[in-house]
Design a protein around this motif. Structure first.
Motif, PDB file in Angstrom:
ATOM      1  N   CYS A  65      43.321  25.641 -13.643  1.00  0.00           N
ATOM      2  CA  CYS A  65      42.132  24.800 -13.841  1.00  0.00           C
ATOM      3  C   CYS A  65      41.012  25.512 -14.593  1.00  0.00           C
ATOM      4  CB  CYS A  65      41.596  24.326 -12.494  1.00  0.00           C
ATOM      5  SG  CYS A  65      42.685  23.175 -11.672  1.00  0.00           S
ATOM      6  N   ASP A 100      37.517  19.217 -14.429  1.00  0.00           N
ATOM      7  CA  ASP A 100      36.317  18.741 -13.743  1.00  0.00           C
ATOM      8  C   ASP A 100      36.469  18.736 -12.224  1.00  0.00           C
ATOM      9  OD1 ASP A 100      34.725  18.208 -16.060  1.00  0.00           O
ATOM     10  OD2 ASP A 100      36.033  16.507 -16.459  1.00  0.00           O
ATOM     11  N   ASN A 101      37.689  18.517 -11.738  1.00  0.00           N
ATOM     12  CA  ASN A 101      37.888  18.420 -10.296  1.00  0.00           C
ATOM     13  C   ASN A 101      39.324  18.796  -9.947  1.00  0.00           C
ATOM     14  OD1 ASN A 101      37.605  17.810  -7.617  1.00  0.00           O
ATOM     15  ND2 ASN A 101      36.992  15.691  -7.924  1.00  0.00           N
ATOM     16  N   LYS A 121      37.350  23.798 -22.052  1.00  0.00           N
ATOM     17  CA  LYS A 121      36.541  23.391 -20.895  1.00  0.00           C
ATOM     18  C   LYS A 121      37.394  23.530 -19.654  1.00  0.00           C
ATOM     19  CE  LYS A 121      35.989  18.968 -19.944  1.00  0.00           C
ATOM     20  NZ  LYS A 121      36.519  18.161 -18.982  1.00  0.00           N
ATOM     21  N   ASP A 150      40.232  15.434 -15.300  1.00  0.00           N
ATOM     22  CA  ASP A 150      39.445  15.757 -16.490  1.00  0.00           C
ATOM     23  C   ASP A 150      38.750  14.463 -16.910  1.00  0.00           C
ATOM     24  OD1 ASP A 150      38.428  16.455 -18.996  1.00  0.00           O
ATOM     25  OD2 ASP A 150      40.122  17.778 -19.422  1.00  0.00           O
ATOM     26  N   ASN A 151      37.436  14.421 -16.787  1.00  0.00           N
ATOM     27  CA  ASN A 151      36.688  13.196 -17.054  1.00  0.00           C
ATOM     28  C   ASN A 151      36.538  12.870 -18.537  1.00  0.00           C
ATOM     29  OD1 ASN A 151      36.318  12.753 -14.306  1.00  0.00           O
ATOM     30  ND2 ASN A 151      34.486  14.028 -14.275  1.00  0.00           N
ATOM     31  N   LYS A 152      36.807  13.852 -19.375  1.00  0.00           N
ATOM     32  CA  LYS A 152      36.712  13.626 -20.819  1.00  0.00           C
ATOM     33  C   LYS A 152      37.851  14.401 -21.481  1.00  0.00           C
ATOM     34  CE  LYS A 152      33.315  13.436 -24.479  1.00  0.00           C
ATOM     35  NZ  LYS A 152      32.023  13.897 -24.965  1.00  0.00           N
TER      36      LYS A 152
END
Length: 158
Positions: free
Chosen positions: A69, A82-83, A79, A96-98
């Motif tokens: 991660c 995200d979670n 990046k 991954d939000n994006k």
């Protein structure tokens, strides 16, 4: 910056090439997704060797997932995930939000049916990396709203 754009174009071209090369076969979608996933698997195996050559061994699965991660994701997609969630019974969900490969397609729902072919390579990438770290697993991806994506990793116990 230039290497990021090249990686994006390479991925888009790889998806397009494999998808169009499978047109002659009966089940184009399944065949192209399987080929993309296996290509990602081989790439993931190679990349994780390079990224972990100077690292100490991981003490457990959770440590391995944290590395994926943070370090692995950052090296590939620039990046972190995200979670990261787990049920502590062998199922991990990376959100991954994006997600990089989906932001290039759309921010709406109009291209939802195209998402699986763009996620097959990253699923293989994850499975290959984890396989080389000694974690046998099944990786699936789910998109509920573009460009957010969830990768579910189910550990296979032997």
């Amino acid at each position: 910056m230039a290497d990021e754009v090249l990686f994006d174009f390479l991925h888009m071209e790889l998806v397009s090439y494999i998808h169009h090369s499978c047109v002659k076969e009966d089940n184009v979608k399944d065949t192209s997704i399987a080929k993309l996933e296996s290509t990602g698997f081989r790439v993931g195996q190679s990349l994780i060797e390079r990224f972990t050559k100077d690292s100490a061994r991981f003490k457990d699965e959770l440590d391995t997932m944290k590395f994926i991660c943070k370090e692995f994701w950052n090296a590939i997609y620039k990046k972190q995930v995200d979670n990261l969630r787990t049920n502590h019974q062998g199922v991990y969900v990376l959100q991954d939000n994006k997600f990089k490969f989906l932001t290039q397609i759309s921010n709406g729902k109009q291209f939802m049916e195209s998402a699986p072919k763009y996620l097959a390579f990253p699923c293989g990438l994850l499975r290959g990396a984890l396989s080389n770290l000694g974690v046998n697993c099944i990786v699936t991806a789910e998109v509920s709203a573009m460009p957010a994506c969830k990768f579910q990793i189910q550990i296979q116990r032997s």
